[in-house]
Write an enzyme that holds these catalytic residues in place. Structure first.
Site, PDB file in Angstrom:
ATOM      1  N   SER A 147       3.994  -4.017  -3.799  1.00  0.00           N
ATOM      2  CA  SER A 147       3.725  -4.666  -2.532  1.00  0.00           C
ATOM      3  C   SER A 147       2.464  -5.500  -2.633  1.00  0.00           C
ATOM      4  O   SER A 147       1.594  -5.236  -3.465  1.00  0.00           O
ATOM      5  CB  SER A 147       3.573  -3.628  -1.414  1.00  0.00           C
ATOM      6  OG  SER A 147       2.455  -2.793  -1.652  1.00  0.00           O
ATOM      7  N   GLY A 150      -0.682  -3.546  -2.402  1.00  0.00           N
ATOM      8  CA  GLY A 150      -0.821  -2.457  -3.353  1.00  0.00           C
ATOM      9  C   GLY A 150      -0.824  -2.951  -4.786  1.00  0.00           C
ATOM     10  O   GLY A 150      -1.858  -3.326  -5.340  1.00  0.00           O
ATOM     11  N   CYS A 151       0.340  -2.967  -5.391  1.00  0.00           N
ATOM     12  CA  CYS A 151       0.436  -3.248  -6.822  1.00  0.00           C
ATOM     13  C   CYS A 151       0.148  -4.702  -7.170  1.00  0.00           C
ATOM     14  O   CYS A 151      -0.379  -4.985  -8.242  1.00  0.00           O
ATOM     15  CB  CYS A 151       1.820  -2.829  -7.334  1.00  0.00           C
ATOM     16  SG  CYS A 151       2.139  -1.063  -7.085  1.00  0.00           S
ATOM     17  N   VAL A 152       0.481  -5.641  -6.279  1.00  0.00           N
ATOM     18  CA  VAL A 152       0.171  -7.047  -6.555  1.00  0.00           C
ATOM     19  C   VAL A 152      -1.341  -7.257  -6.513  1.00  0.00           C
ATOM     20  O   VAL A 152      -1.927  -7.891  -7.400  1.00  0.00           O
ATOM     21  CB  VAL A 152       0.893  -7.979  -5.578  1.00  0.00           C
ATOM     22  CG1 VAL A 152       0.444  -9.423  -5.777  1.00  0.00           C
ATOM     23  CG2 VAL A 152       2.403  -7.871  -5.766  1.00  0.00           C
ATOM     24  N   GLY A 155      -2.834  -5.809  -9.553  1.00  0.00           N
ATOM     25  CA  GLY A 155      -2.581  -6.662 -10.704  1.00  0.00           C
ATOM     26  C   GLY A 155      -3.464  -7.890 -10.723  1.00  0.00           C
ATOM     27  O   GLY A 155      -3.927  -8.324 -11.784  1.00  0.00           O
TER      28      GLY A 155
END
Length: 214
Positions: A147, A150-152, A155
Site C-alpha cells: 500500500s 506502507g510498503c511503497v 520502499g
C-alpha cells in the site's frame, strides 16, 4: 501565525531527483489479498492501481527494463513475521498455498522476472533486492504497488537510502483510504523521490534504448 504551505515546503522540500539511464521497475505486493472482495486487505484503490500498472509494465518490458515483483509469505507459525504479524494478525493468513498471497494475474510476472518473498514492509529488508539492483547497475527505481502508506513508502525511503533515484507513478500505487494514500504521496514527493504521472514514466521508458538497464 501558522506557517503557510509555501513557507514550509517551497525552496526546501520541492527538489527533483529526475531520471537516470538504467531503471528497474519494482512491483510491490500486488497480490490477490488486495484485489479480492471479502479479503481483509481488499482495497478499491489497489484494484485501480493494478489496472493502471498494466501499461507501465508493457512499456518497461518493451524497453528491456528489469521488472521485479514482491509478495508477502510467512511460515505457518508466524515466527518470521515478528511483531509485524502481531500488530497486524490478518497477515498470518499469508502462508504457502494461500491463494490470496499470489500475485494478481493482471500483473503476473513473466517467467524471466524475479519474484521476491518478503515478511516486512520494505522490499529491501531481508531480501536480495539491493544486491540485485547493484549488480544490474540500476540507478533509477520505479515503484508500483501497495500500500502507498506502507510498503511503497518503505520502499521509497529505503530506495533513496540505498542511493537510487526514486520515481513513483501516482496512478500505479494504491491504498485502502484516500487520506493516507494522498498524505504519503505528498511526503514521498517532498523528501524521497519524484511522484509523477504514469504517462510521464511511460514516455521516459519508451524513449530508452532497448535494454538500457541490462
Amino acid at each position: 501565525m501558522a506557517a503557510t504551505r509555501e513557507q514550509n515546503y517551497v525552496g526546501v522540500f520541492d527538489g527533483k531527483v529526475g531520471y537516470g539511464t538504467r531503471p528497474a521497475v519494482v512491483v510491490i505486493d500486488f497480490t490477490l489479498a488486495y484485489t479480492t472482495p471479502g479479503s481483509p486487505f481488499f482495497a478499491e484503490g489497489v484494484v485501480r492501481a493494478v489496472a493502471d500498472t498494466v501499461p507501465l509494465l508493457a512499456a518497461a518490458r518493451a524497453a528491456g527494463v528489469p521488472v521485479i515483483h514482491t509478495r508477502v509469505e510467512y511460515h505457518p507459525s508466524g515466527a518470521d513475521g515478528g511483531w509485524f504479524v502481531r500488530k497486524v494478525p490478518a497477515l498470518r493468513k499469508m502462508v504457502a498455498g494461500e491463494p490470496l498471497a499470489q500475485i494478481d494475474p493482471k500483473v503476473a510476472p513473466l517467467p524471466e522476472e524475479v519474484v521476491l518473498v518478503k515478511q516486512y514492509p520494505s522490499p529491501f529488508f531481508g531480501t536480495p533486492l539491493g544486491p540485485m539492483l547493484a549488480a544490474m547497475g540500476v540507478d533509477t527505481l520505479i515503484l508500483a504497488g501497495c500500500s502507498t502508506s506502507g510498503c511503497v513508502r518503505a520502499g521509497a525511503l529505503d530506495g533513496v537510502q540505498h542511493g537510487y533515484r526514486v520515481i513513483v507513478p501516482r496512478e500505479c500505487v494504491g491504498d485502502r483510504h484516500d487520506g493516507p494514500h494522498d498524505a504519503n504521496l505528498f511526503d514521498i514527493h517532498a523528501k524521497y523521490g519524484d511522484v509523477v504521472s504514469r504517462e510521464e514514466v511511460v514516455s521516459y521508458l519508451t524513449g530508452l534504448p532497448r535494454g538500457a538497464a541490462t
